[in-house]
Design a protein around this motif. Structure first.
Motif: not given
Length: 198
Positions: A8-31, A33-38
């Motif tokens: 129960r202690a290990t299952s109460d931690g942060p759960r990532e049910e959709h790792p692909i969705l989390a990766g896409l959100v991170a990619l959009v955020a990086v793009v 930030v880079v576009a704003g800097v450029v």
């Protein structure tokens, strides 16, 4: 029981049910930030270079530059030639009598000219030999060396190509040496060159 609590202690931690969705959100955020800097860098660079919003270069001058082109106008028609050539001398062939037109001129002599790039070398250093033999296209020339009062064949040949030839030799005889080229078919010889060895 302990195993249930651990599970129960290990299952109460942060759960990532959709790792692909989390990766896409991170990619959009990086793009983003880079576009704003450029984009920000491009705006700063254009202002530093003096470019205005319409793409024109701002020189800071209030005067406008202009180009003056005169109106085209008709020119007078001329019949004179645009280029005047000097008068040509009379054709010398047509001025000769008929009998001279068909006489054959004597054949030029087949001459082999030879030159050495070096005038003095140490024993067994290369001596570059070059020359012309315009009438000997395709001929094979042999190097000869003057020894003991006569010309002897040196173990080097050179083909004639494009009216010229080139080769090199190495000799060890100390003193002033004389070399020439000879056509192996016709026996025609070149001038001699002298090279100090030693």
């Amino acid at each position: 029981m302990i195993s249930d609590k651990l599970q129960r202690a290990t299952s109460d931690g942060p759960r990532e049910e959709h790792p692909i969705l989390a990766g896409l959100v991170a990619l959009v955020a990086v793009v983003a930030v880079v576009a704003g800097v450029v984009g920000g860098g491009a705006v700063l660079a254009s202002r530093a270079l003096g470019l205005s919003e319409d793409g024109a270069i701002d020189t800071g001058s209030s005067e406008q530059q202009t180009l003056f082109l005169p109106e085209p106008s008709e020119t007078a028609e001329t019949t004179a030639p645009y280029i005047t050539l000097p008068p040509q001398p009379e054709d010398t062939e047509s001025a000769k009598p008929e009998k001279d037109k068909f006489t054959k001129s004597p054949e030029p002599l087949e001459l082999i000219t030879l030159s050495a790039a070096q005038s003095a070398v140490q024993p067994m250093e290369p001596i570059d030999l070059t020359g012309d033999y315009a009438a000997g296209e395709g001929a094979i020339l042999r190097v000869q060396q003057f020894e003991n009062g006569g010309w002897t064949d040196f173990p080097v040949t050179a083909p004639v190509s494009g009216g010229g030839f080139s080769t090199f030799i190495q000799a060890g005889a100390i003193g002033l040496n004389r070399f020439r080229m000879i056509d192996t078919d016709t026996g025609e010889t070149s001038n001699e060159v002298k090279v100090q060895i030693g």
